[in-house]
Structure formats: C-alpha cells, structure tokens
Design a protein around this motif. Sequence first.
Motif, PDB file in Angstrom:
ATOM      1  N   LEU A   1       0.828  -1.212   0.000  1.00 49.63           N
ATOM      2  CA  LEU A   1       0.000   0.000   0.000  1.00 49.63           C
ATOM      3  C   LEU A   1       0.862   1.260   0.000  1.00 49.63           C
ATOM      4  N   ASP A   2       1.925   1.267   0.805  1.00 48.65           N
ATOM      5  CA  ASP A   2       2.827   2.433   0.835  1.00 48.65           C
ATOM      6  C   ASP A   2       3.444   2.670  -0.539  1.00 48.65           C
ATOM      7  N   ALA A   3       3.910   1.604  -1.175  1.00 53.25           N
ATOM      8  CA  ALA A   3       4.536   1.740  -2.497  1.00 53.25           C
ATOM      9  C   ALA A   3       3.524   2.213  -3.540  1.00 53.25           C
ATOM     10  N   LEU A   4       2.308   1.702  -3.475  1.00 55.71           N
ATOM     11  CA  LEU A   4       1.269   2.119  -4.423  1.00 55.71           C
ATOM     12  C   LEU A   4       0.927   3.598  -4.242  1.00 55.71           C
ATOM     13  N   ARG A   5       0.834   4.044  -2.993  1.00 56.32           N
ATOM     14  CA  ARG A   5       0.535   5.464  -2.739  1.00 56.32           C
ATOM     15  C   ARG A   5       1.661   6.365  -3.250  1.00 56.32           C
ATOM     16  N   ARG A   6       2.914   5.937  -3.005  1.00 55.26           N
ATOM     17  CA  ARG A   6       4.063   6.721  -3.504  1.00 55.26           C
ATOM     18  C   ARG A   6       4.054   6.807  -5.026  1.00 55.26           C
ATOM     19  N   ALA A   7       3.503   5.792  -5.683  1.00 52.88           N
ATOM     20  CA  ALA A   7       3.445   5.775  -7.146  1.00 52.88           C
ATOM     21  C   ALA A   7       2.292   6.621  -7.681  1.00 52.88           C
ATOM     22  N   GLY A   8       1.470   7.166  -6.796  1.00 47.73           N
ATOM     23  CA  GLY A   8       0.377   8.030  -7.224  1.00 47.73           C
ATOM     24  C   GLY A   8      -0.941   7.322  -7.475  1.00 47.73           C
ATOM     25  N   VAL A   9      -1.079   6.118  -6.973  1.00 46.68           N
ATOM     26  CA  VAL A   9      -2.325   5.367  -7.145  1.00 46.68           C
ATOM     27  C   VAL A   9      -3.416   6.028  -6.306  1.00 46.68           C
ATOM     28  N   SER A  10      -4.566   6.278  -6.945  1.00 44.22           N
ATOM     29  CA  SER A  10      -5.636   6.973  -6.237  1.00 44.22           C
ATOM     30  C   SER A  10      -6.655   6.026  -5.608  1.00 44.22           C
ATOM     31  N   ARG A  11      -6.832   4.851  -6.193  1.00 43.72           N
ATOM     32  CA  ARG A  11      -7.800   3.893  -5.660  1.00 43.72           C
ATOM     33  C   ARG A  11      -7.119   2.522  -5.578  1.00 43.72           C
ATOM     34  N   VAL A  12      -7.217   1.885  -4.396  1.00 43.50           N
ATOM     35  CA  VAL A  12      -6.555   0.593  -4.189  1.00 43.50           C
ATOM     36  C   VAL A  12      -7.586  -0.446  -3.778  1.00 43.50           C
ATOM     37  N   TYR A  13      -7.504  -1.605  -4.414  1.00 41.10           N
ATOM     38  CA  TYR A  13      -8.319  -2.757  -4.047  1.00 41.10           C
ATOM     39  C   TYR A  13      -7.394  -3.702  -3.291  1.00 41.10           C
ATOM     40  N   GLU A  14      -7.762  -4.011  -2.057  1.00 38.65           N
ATOM     41  CA  GLU A  14      -6.896  -4.773  -1.158  1.00 38.65           C
ATOM     42  C   GLU A  14      -7.540  -6.113  -0.838  1.00 38.65           C
ATOM     43  N   GLU A  15      -6.706  -7.171  -0.816  1.00 37.64           N
ATOM     44  CA  GLU A  15      -7.231  -8.507  -0.595  1.00 37.64           C
ATOM     45  C   GLU A  15      -6.290  -9.318   0.293  1.00 37.64           C
ATOM     46  N   LYS A  16      -6.885 -10.129   1.159  1.00 38.39           N
ATOM     47  CA  LYS A  16      -6.114 -11.062   1.992  1.00 38.39           C
ATOM     48  C   LYS A  16      -6.648 -12.450   1.715  1.00 38.39           C
ATOM     49  N   GLY A  17      -5.826 -13.264   1.098  1.00 44.17           N
ATOM     50  CA  GLY A  17      -6.233 -14.628   0.786  1.00 44.17           C
ATOM     51  C   GLY A  17      -5.376 -15.201  -0.312  1.00 44.17           C
ATOM     52  N   SER A  18      -5.356 -16.493  -0.396  1.00 40.74           N
ATOM     53  CA  SER A  18      -4.550 -17.197  -1.382  1.00 40.74           C
ATOM     54  C   SER A  18      -4.997 -16.854  -2.792  1.00 40.74           C
ATOM     55  N   SER A  19      -4.039 -16.873  -3.711  1.00 40.09           N
ATOM     56  CA  SER A  19      -4.390 -16.597  -5.103  1.00 40.09           C
ATOM     57  C   SER A  19      -5.150 -17.755  -5.722  1.00 40.09           C
ATOM     58  N   VAL A  20      -5.217 -18.890  -5.028  1.00 39.84           N
ATOM     59  CA  VAL A  20      -5.911 -20.055  -5.550  1.00 39.84           C
ATOM     60  C   VAL A  20      -7.422 -19.870  -5.456  1.00 39.84           C
ATOM     61  N   GLY A  21      -7.887 -19.246  -4.398  1.00 39.67           N
ATOM     62  CA  GLY A  21      -9.321 -19.065  -4.199  1.00 39.67           C
ATOM     63  C   GLY A  21      -9.885 -17.911  -5.011  1.00 39.67           C
ATOM     64  N   ARG A  22     -11.137 -17.606  -4.753  1.00 35.56           N
ATOM     65  CA  ARG A  22     -11.787 -16.461  -5.396  1.00 35.56           C
ATOM     66  C   ARG A  22     -11.080 -15.193  -4.958  1.00 35.56           C
ATOM     67  N   ARG A  23     -10.995 -14.254  -5.838  1.00 37.23           N
ATOM     68  CA  ARG A  23     -10.382 -12.977  -5.504  1.00 37.23           C
ATOM     69  C   ARG A  23     -11.350 -11.866  -5.893  1.00 37.23           C
ATOM     70  N   PRO A  24     -12.347 -11.630  -5.047  1.00 37.14           N
ATOM     71  CA  PRO A  24     -13.391 -10.655  -5.405  1.00 37.14           C
ATOM     72  C   PRO A  24     -12.852  -9.245  -5.606  1.00 37.14           C
ATOM     73  N   GLN A  25     -11.845  -8.840  -4.822  1.00 34.12           N
ATOM     74  CA  GLN A  25     -11.315  -7.485  -4.977  1.00 34.12           C
ATOM     75  C   GLN A  25     -10.592  -7.330  -6.313  1.00 34.12           C
ATOM     76  N   LEU A  26      -9.911  -8.366  -6.772  1.00 30.78           N
ATOM     77  CA  LEU A  26      -9.276  -8.311  -8.093  1.00 30.78           C
ATOM     78  C   LEU A  26     -10.349  -8.178  -9.167  1.00 30.78           C
ATOM     79  N   GLN A  27     -11.425  -8.937  -9.020  1.00 29.49           N
ATOM     80  CA  GLN A  27     -12.507  -8.849 -10.006  1.00 29.49           C
ATOM     81  C   GLN A  27     -13.122  -7.449 -10.017  1.00 29.49           C
ATOM     82  N   ARG A  28     -13.270  -6.843  -8.836  1.00 28.45           N
ATOM     83  CA  ARG A  28     -13.789  -5.471  -8.755  1.00 28.45           C
ATOM     84  C   ARG A  28     -12.828  -4.489  -9.416  1.00 28.45           C
TER      85      ARG A  28
END
Length: 188
Positions: free
Chosen positions: A19-46
């Motif tokens: 998150l710190d690196a994304l903010r420094r890069a100028g990202v205005s909106r961040v979708y954050e997720e906690k979970g294995s990449s094997v399962g569903r990733r609803p925030q990535l889909q959003r």
Amino acid sequence: MLVGYARVSTDQQETDLQLDALRRAGVSRVYEEKGSSVGRRPQLQRALGALREGDVLVVFKLDRLARSLRNLLDIIERMEAAGAGFRSLTEPIDTSSAAGRLMLQMLGAVAEFERSLIRERSIAGQQAAIARGAKVGRPRVLGAEDEEALVELYQTGCYTQTVLADAFGCHLASVRRALYRAGALRWR
C-alpha cells in the motif's frame, strides 16, 4: 487513473508495504485482498471491472496479481479489452509496447517456474521429515483420552456432536474427525 491492487496470502500478513509503495506511485484507488491466489479474488474482479479506457492497473509485484502464466495472460487480455494498461512497481513492465508485453510474459513464466520449484522443495522436505519419523501438520486438539471419552459419550446417543464440541472446548470438525477415527461415524 492509476488503480492499485494489493494482495497477501493469509489474514496474518499485512499489505502495508504494498500500500505504501502504491501510494508513492500516485495510485488513487486501491483494491486490497487477503487470501490465497488459488481461491476467489473478489477485490481483483472489482478492480478489473472498474478499469476504463486509459486507466492503468498497478501492482507492487507481478506475483501479487496472477497465480500462473495462463492466469496472467487472461488478466492482461481483460485489461486490454477495457483499454487499460498494466504496471508493476518492482519489475520493468509497460504493456503499451510489444517489448513490454514480451517482458511481462517472460517474467510471468519465470515467476510460475519459481513457485513450482518452491512447491517441489516443500514437498520433498515434508517427505524427508516423514521418512525420519517427524510428525507433520497441526497437532490434534484433543488428546487420546479426551477422544476416547468423547466417542463413548457420543455412542450413548445422549449427546449431539455440537454439544460435545462445546463440552470439550473444540470445533465441531475436531469432534467429527475423532468420531471418524474411532469408527463411530462413516464417510458419506
């Protein structure tokens, strides 16, 4: 617009570094997720659904986005269909050029290869430990005496599995495993 995506594999990990690196890069909106990449990733889909023409999806590292090269290519294809680009903060990737797309595919293949090697080493280490007599996995919640008492109480017919879980201070799944091991329950 720069749209960020941050992911960690477990609830015990934190996305603060990403998150710190994304903010420094100028990202205005961040979708954050906690979970294995094997399962569903609803925030990535959003995040992918929110991309519009000219947007750029930004991640800290390529392996936070995709679980395999095929998965990566599917995600990139979806971004391109939306008219959006992709940027990784730790790898030199710019999907607006043919060379950037080639670099993305090469890095994705290397990341997948690395994950495969790690998995193979982990399995080999576990097998070696088992061969040496080590017990792998989480220890049982209930000791042998508690399991025996639990099974006896269950077989009286006076106690449900839920009541036994409460009485022994464990999860219902622990009760069921103990009953299966003792032969008091059969797999369906």
